[in-house]
Design a protein around this motif. Structure first.
Motif, PDB file in Angstrom:
ATOM      1  N   SER A  73      -9.052   3.313   1.957  1.00 40.33           N
ATOM      2  CA  SER A  73      -8.842   1.971   2.523  1.00 40.33           C
ATOM      3  C   SER A  73      -9.638   0.946   1.729  1.00 40.33           C
ATOM      4  O   SER A  73     -10.737   1.215   1.238  1.00 40.33           O
ATOM      5  CB  SER A  73      -9.286   1.958   3.984  1.00 40.33           C
ATOM      6  N   ASN A  74      -9.099  -0.259   1.617  1.00 44.70           N
ATOM      7  CA  ASN A  74      -9.788  -1.364   0.949  1.00 44.70           C
ATOM      8  C   ASN A  74     -10.740  -2.103   1.888  1.00 44.70           C
ATOM      9  O   ASN A  74     -11.333  -3.105   1.492  1.00 44.70           O
ATOM     10  CB  ASN A  74      -8.767  -2.370   0.395  1.00 44.70           C
ATOM     11  N   ASP A  75     -10.878  -1.637   3.111  1.00 39.38           N
ATOM     12  CA  ASP A  75     -11.657  -2.362   4.107  1.00 39.38           C
ATOM     13  C   ASP A  75     -13.164  -2.357   3.818  1.00 39.38           C
ATOM     14  O   ASP A  75     -13.888  -3.236   4.286  1.00 39.38           O
ATOM     15  CB  ASP A  75     -11.424  -1.781   5.505  1.00 39.38           C
ATOM     16  N   ARG A  97       1.024   5.248   1.511  1.00 41.76           N
ATOM     17  CA  ARG A  97       0.477   6.262   2.406  1.00 41.76           C
ATOM     18  C   ARG A  97       0.940   7.620   1.882  1.00 41.76           C
ATOM     19  O   ARG A  97       2.067   8.051   2.146  1.00 41.76           O
ATOM     20  CB  ARG A  97       0.968   6.033   3.832  1.00 41.76           C
ATOM     21  N   ASN A 134     -10.442   2.184  -5.557  1.00 43.06           N
ATOM     22  CA  ASN A 134      -9.046   1.793  -5.789  1.00 43.06           C
ATOM     23  C   ASN A 134      -8.912   0.846  -6.972  1.00 43.06           C
ATOM     24  O   ASN A 134      -7.917   0.877  -7.697  1.00 43.06           O
ATOM     25  CB  ASN A 134      -8.465   1.144  -4.534  1.00 43.06           C
ATOM     26  N   LYS A 172       0.838  -1.190   0.000  1.00 42.67           N
ATOM     27  CA  LYS A 172       0.000   0.000   0.000  1.00 42.67           C
ATOM     28  C   LYS A 172       0.880   1.249   0.000  1.00 42.67           C
ATOM     29  O   LYS A 172       2.071   1.186   0.311  1.00 42.67           O
ATOM     30  CB  LYS A 172      -0.922   0.030   1.224  1.00 42.67           C
TER      31      LYS A 172
END
Length: 520
Positions: free
Chosen positions: A85-87, A41, A95, A39
């Protein structure tokens, strides 16, 4: 294929170079962590990579995957306004479509990446979960990802759901195409994610399980199996990549040369420092160390501006005679002629950093100042080495931060970050440990930064005399909380045989003080 285990230090070094080159951002840093997926940041200027051992395939195949995933992160840095976020479903879908947009934009500049992208797609498809292992509506999101990215899905899904997935994929490709044609960015794409969410009939806050489990990490597909997957990818993505040679992609000839160089450098790194330095001198571990905490970019950039003329190698100097006349200087009563004088720094310097317990309270600022010093010395192309000392398990340890035969980089910065301030100031013992190295290297200057009195002044005096006997100029910089204390330390150091002593009460003044002792 060679089975040499690449050190993370070597990988981080080349990864940092590549991500800065691809993204055109010189302040990016790279970290390898087995705790998170790859990832970026953006707010920290950091890329975190999944290590090789968590990937599928042989060593070369793992390197190719790591390298390509790094390229994608560099393209995100270059083209994305934000990375969510991929959450949850919303961020995961944004994304996903951003991956397609930045891939297409990136390939326009880095045309040589096409084969590696296709190779990486094969492993991406292999790593994706079978749909029957994903539960609830997260299965719909996973199926959308697979169909949008690979043109195929792994497993079966209800026909009504599949129709929604096809419709959402067509819409996603349409908006990606428009974003590229109209030069729209992340924020425009983000406005369209809600439509994809609506088509898929899911909640935008739907929790997405970890997208890649790496349960097969370490396994290697046979060449026949990998070639079969590559042909599937090549067929499904022909509209994006055109006709490709799957066998050539499998070989990876255009990357193997780079990989071979990395292996060779890895061998050299393993062998460095195994001569006199291995006796009594240790190298700090750099595993999972975040060196960005000791980077003070304002201090570093300010120093680079201050010493810019040293970098260029030329300085304007006024004289009493010459060929070029300066009227303003003449009127003001100064030397009226000027000329450009070539400046070069030929001094070889070894720096020893005191990390005794007395520095602990200011350790962070101390490291920021000494790191800035190293950055500027590197900027000025000075030949230098850096060591530090502290106490570990009741024994004094001399740490090799940067030998003179390697460049200052993020690995050496990680070493500095890792040293913990602890113990007393046994300078004589440290000098004794360093003596073989100093005798071998014979630097012009050996400079010690310390904020305390040495444990054994007489022993220090003897070691200083011995080192001066090697033709080394002994210099000490006394650090104190205020001018009076710093001056007192510097005056006391004079009695130990140092040829030059200096005092600093502000840690940020350390770089300028040290550079002032260099012969130009």
């Amino acid at each position: 294929m060679q089975a040499i285990q690449l050190q993370n230090e070597s990988l981080v070094e080349i990864a940092t170079f590549l991500v800065r080159r691809w993204s055109e951002r010189d302040n990016m840093v790279v970290e390898i962590s087995d705790k998170v997926e790859t990832k970026t940041r953006l707010n920290e200027n950091k890329v975190i990579l999944t290590p090789l051992e968590k990937r599928i395939g042989n060593d070369f195949q793992k390197y190719r995957q790591l390298r390509t995933s790094l390229w994608y992160e560099a393209m995100r840095i270059k083209y994305c306004k934000k990375i969510l976020s991929n959450d949850h479903a919303f961020g995961f879908i944004l994304n996903t479509i951003e991956t397609s947009r930045i891939e297409q934009l990136g390939r326009k500049i880095w045309k040589g990446m096409t084969d590696e992208i296709i190779f990486n797609y094969a492993y991406m498809l292999v790593e994706r979960p079978q749909l029957h292992t994903v539960y609830g509506k997260a299965r719909i999101v996973e199926a959308f990802y697979q169909y949008f990215m690979f043109g195929a899905i792994k497993g079966e899904i209800q026909s009504s759901h599949f129709e929604k997935i096809k419709e959402a994929s067509i819409f996603a490709k349409k908006i990606v195409k428009k974003a590229i044609e109209e030069n729209y960015d992340t924020e425009w794409l983000e406005k369209n994610v809600s439509q994809i969410i609506k088509i898929l009939d899911i909640d935008s806050l739907l929790t997405i399980p970890m997208s890649v489990s790496f349960l097969k990490a370490g396994m290697a597909l046979t060449e026949e199996e990998l070639l079969k997957v590559l042909k599937i990818i090549a067929k499904n993505k022909e509209g994006d990549f055109g006709s490709v040679d799957s066998s050539a992609i499998l070989r990876g000839d255009n990357v193997y040369g780079e990989y071979k160089v990395l292996l060779d450098e890895n061998k050299k790194s393993e062998n460095k420092g195994l001569t006199p330095e291995a006796i009594g001198i240790q190298i700090p571990s750099t595993k999972n160390v975040d060196e960005t905490t000791i980077y003070d970019m304002n201090l570093i950039n300010g120093l680079k501006v201050k010493f810019k003329e040293w970098k260029t190698g030329w300085k304007e100097q006024h004289l009493s005679s010459g060929e070029e006349f300066d009227e303003e200087n003449y009127i003001e009563g100064h030397e009226p002629f000027f000329t450009d004088v070539k400046k070069s720094i030929k001094t070889k310097i070894v720096i020893l950093l005191d990390h005794s317990s007395s520095i602990a309270s200011d350790a962070l600022e101390y490291k920021k100042a000494t790191l800035a010093l190293c950055e500027v010395l590197s900027y000025l192309k000075v030949k230098f080495a850096v060591y530090a000392f502290s106490t570990e398990n009741r024994s004094v340890v001399c740490w090799s931060i940067k030998p003179d035969n390697i460049k200052w980089n993020n690995i050496t910065a990680k070493r500095l970050t890792q040293v913990v301030a602890n113990g007393s100031t046994p300078l004589a013992e440290v000098y004794d440990k360093m003596f073989p190295t100093l005798q071998s290297k014979r630097p012009d200057i050996f400079l010690t930064l310390t904020d305390g009195e040495p444990s054994d002044p007489d022993a220090v005096r003897n070691m200083t005399k011995a080192l001066k006997g090697l033709g080394i100029k002994m210099v000490a910089l006394g650090l104190g909380p205020n001018t009076l204390r710093a001056t007192t330390i510097a005056n006391n150091l004079k009695h130990l045989g140092y040829e030059k002593t200096m005092a600093v009460s502000r840690l940020k003044d350390i770089p300028s003080k040290v550079i002032s002792v260099l012969d130009v």
